[in-house]
Enzyme design. Structure first.
Site, PDB file in Angstrom:
ATOM      1  CG  HIS A  33      -2.856   6.189   1.664  1.00 49.63           C
ATOM      2  ND1 HIS A  33      -3.721   7.237   1.889  1.00 49.63           N
ATOM      3  CD2 HIS A  33      -3.610   5.067   1.666  1.00 49.63           C
ATOM      4  CE1 HIS A  33      -4.955   6.749   2.044  1.00 49.63           C
ATOM      5  NE2 HIS A  33      -4.915   5.440   1.900  1.00 49.63           N
ATOM      6  CB  THR A  34       3.189   6.598  -2.247  1.00 55.61           C
ATOM      7  OG1 THR A  34       2.489   5.969  -3.324  1.00 55.61           O
ATOM      8  CG2 THR A  34       3.600   5.542  -1.242  1.00 55.61           C
ATOM      9  CG  ASP A  35      -1.583   9.904  -4.664  1.00 56.40           C
ATOM     10  OD1 ASP A  35      -1.705   9.895  -3.422  1.00 56.40           O
ATOM     11  OD2 ASP A  35      -2.558   9.921  -5.459  1.00 56.40           O
ATOM     12  CB  ALA A 125     -16.140  -0.640  -6.279  1.00 56.57           C
ATOM     13  N   GLY A 126     -14.003   1.976  -5.130  1.00 55.10           N
ATOM     14  CA  GLY A 126     -12.587   2.331  -5.050  1.00 55.10           C
ATOM     15  C   GLY A 126     -11.858   2.129  -6.367  1.00 55.10           C
ATOM     16  CB  SER A 129     -16.538   5.618 -10.971  1.00 51.37           C
ATOM     17  OG  SER A 129     -16.958   5.955  -9.678  1.00 51.37           O
ATOM     18  CB  SER A 130     -14.945  10.482  -8.840  1.00 54.18           C
ATOM     19  OG  SER A 130     -13.792  10.017  -8.196  1.00 54.18           O
ATOM     20  CG  ASP A 174      -7.399   7.897  -8.056  1.00 56.57           C
ATOM     21  OD1 ASP A 174      -6.457   7.113  -7.834  1.00 56.57           O
ATOM     22  OD2 ASP A 174      -8.197   8.264  -7.167  1.00 56.57           O
ATOM     23  CE1 TYR A 224      -6.531   9.556  -0.003  1.00 54.50           C
ATOM     24  CE2 TYR A 224      -6.616  11.946   0.083  1.00 54.50           C
ATOM     25  CZ  TYR A 224      -6.163  10.790  -0.513  1.00 54.50           C
ATOM     26  OH  TYR A 224      -5.343  10.857  -1.610  1.00 54.50           O
TER      27      TYR A 224
HETATM   28  C1  GLA Z   1      -7.472   7.592  -3.332  1.00 54.66           C
HETATM   29  C2  GLA Z   1      -6.951   8.918  -3.877  1.00 54.66           C
HETATM   30  C3  GLA Z   1      -5.576   8.743  -4.527  1.00 54.66           C
HETATM   31  C4  GLA Z   1      -4.611   8.003  -3.613  1.00 54.66           C
HETATM   32  C5  GLA Z   1      -5.267   6.751  -3.034  1.00 54.66           C
HETATM   33  C6  GLA Z   1      -4.404   6.072  -2.009  1.00 54.66           C
HETATM   34  O1  GLA Z   1      -7.738   6.711  -4.391  1.00 54.66           O
HETATM   35  O2  GLA Z   1      -7.843   9.434  -4.828  1.00 54.66           O
HETATM   36  O3  GLA Z   1      -5.062   9.996  -4.907  1.00 54.66           O
HETATM   37  O4  GLA Z   1      -4.131   8.843  -2.598  1.00 54.66           O
HETATM   38  O5  GLA Z   1      -6.525   7.025  -2.445  1.00 54.66           O
HETATM   39  O6  GLA Z   1      -3.250   5.571  -2.596  1.00 54.66           O
END
Ligand code: GLA
Length: 389
Positions: A33-35, A125-126, A129-130, A174, A224
């Site tokens: 959550h820093t991006d 699954a985080g 994949s998107s 990502d 988010y």
């Molecule tokens: C998701 C978002 C990223 C990032 C993370 C948290 O994966 O797609 O851009 O903000 O959450 O670090």
């Protein structure tokens, strides 16, 4: 994988694909959550990917086949519309649409495509994949129609697709790392100016293990966006005391503490987490460079505590797994990874302890939550690439 894809391409489209592409998912070692606060992140592409077989058409139709779902979707390149029934197709269409909108002259060379894709990267699954799907299709059409766009341009198209077409207001991490990743390297990205640096993961006796809760919170997108809005609220208030502040990246801990009483308590907690997390990325890079994995692990636990207690994006399954990891010999660090409310924990542990850890974690998770928990051993791998098979 490519042989299977080519076979399905032939069955579906009665011809050979022009090219095959692989686009990886990602892990994030630290910097969560820093991006979108223009701070630092430290992700890596992984050795699990989405694979594509793609061919050019002579008209403007686009035919997609999602092999893992057994699902088809068709659309016209000139009339791409968000689909509610086939959400996966939005990642593909979003990129094609954003290419045309951002680079209209270059994209005039594009034609329709036939495309088959499949993954060994779990979706939901985080593991992004998107972003992998977006990067893969962008990379493929760039090659196929000779658009001449750079990786940096393509990853920005992927992000626009996600923000503007799919409607998820994510940051740049990502797609950035899925495009730019390299074998055995983490990527330190400065999300303010998009400069980046590779930090080697030179640790033959260490492993990275993902424990997948298989939980996906229905409200994850709205939560988010709420976190983003809370960060912005903090920035807006603090700017009154220092007009140069644009993002939390520019806010020091001392400034935040000085004006704590001016912020809503929840906004203070969010800002505190982000400011501390940005500093942890720098510390983690140092630890990696010093091969100090005990320190790296300590930072991972600290990140989890912040995400759970201050940023409040964890869930009982993630907290359980991190608490479990803490008690295990051989585990140096563990934390929830990604946006939160489900997905995976990332664990840093000694290679010799991996087997026992996975076995025990699965048993404990089953006993507590009554379901199986998939685990994956991953390593930093290379970014999007043409198939060399
Ligand atoms: C998701 C978002 C990223 C990032 C993370 C948290 O994966 O797609 O851009 O903000 O959450 O670090």
């Amino acid at each position: 994988m490519y042989d299977t894809l080519r076979q399905h391409y032939r069955d579906q489209f009665q011809g050979e694909p022009d090219l095959c592409v692989r686009a990886p998912g990602r892990i994030n070692l630290i910097g969560e959550h820093t991006d979108y606060n223009e701070g630092f992140v430290l992700p890596a592409a992984i050795d699990k990917s989405v694979y594509f077989a793609v061919g050019a058409r002579t008209d403007t139709r686009c035919h997609f086949f999602a092999l893992d779902l057994g699902a088809h979707f068709s659309a016209d390149l000139q009339a791409l519309q968000r689909s509610d029934t086939h959400p996966w197709a939005n990642y593909l269409m979003g990129v094609l649409q954003q290419l045309q909108e951002t680079y209209p002259e270059t994209a005039a060379q594009m034609q329709g495509i036939n495309l088959v894709f499949a993954a060994d990267l779990p979706s939901g699954a985080g593991l992004s994949s998107s972003a992998a799907i977006e990067n893969g299709v962008g990379f493929a059409v760039n090659e196929l129609f000779g658009l001449g766009l750079s990786r940096m341009q393509l990853l920005q198209i992927s992000r626009q697709a996600e923000n503007r077409f799919v409607g998820m207001n994510c940051g740049i991490m990502d797609m950035f790392v899925s495009m730019m990743g390299q074998e055995n390297q983490f990527l330190k990205i400065d999300c303010r100016d998009l400069s980046f640096e590779y930090i080697p993961f030179e640790a033959p006796d260490m492993r990275l293990v993902l424990c997948d809760t298989t939980v996906k919170h229905a409200l994850v997108d709205s939560e988010y966006n709420t976190r983003r809005a809370e960060c912005e609220e903090g920035v807006d208030l603090l700017r009154a005391f220092d007009p140069t502040i644009r993002h939390l990246r520019e806010v020091s801990l001392s400034l935040l503490e000085l004006h704590r009483a001016d912020l809503r308590p929840v906004v203070y907690r969010r800002c505190l987490y982000v400011i501390e997390e940005i500093a942890r990325v720098e510390a983690a890079c140092q630890a990696l460079q010093n091969q100090d994995f005990a320190e790296l692990g300590r930072l991972m636990y600290a990140t989890h505590a912040g995400l759970s207690g201050l940023y409040e994006v964890s869930c009982p399954e993630l907290d359980f797994l991190v608490a479990f990891a803490r008690e295990r010999a051989g585990v140096l660090g563990a934390r929830m990874m990604g946006g939160g409310f489900g997905g995976c924990t990332l664990n840093l542990l000694y290679a010799a302890d991996v087997e026992g850890f996975i076995l025990q974690a699965k048993i404990a998770f089953q006993a507590r939550f009554g379901k199986d928990m998939p685990c994956y051993v991953v390593r930093p791998g290379s970014g999007v690439a043409m198939s060399d098979e």
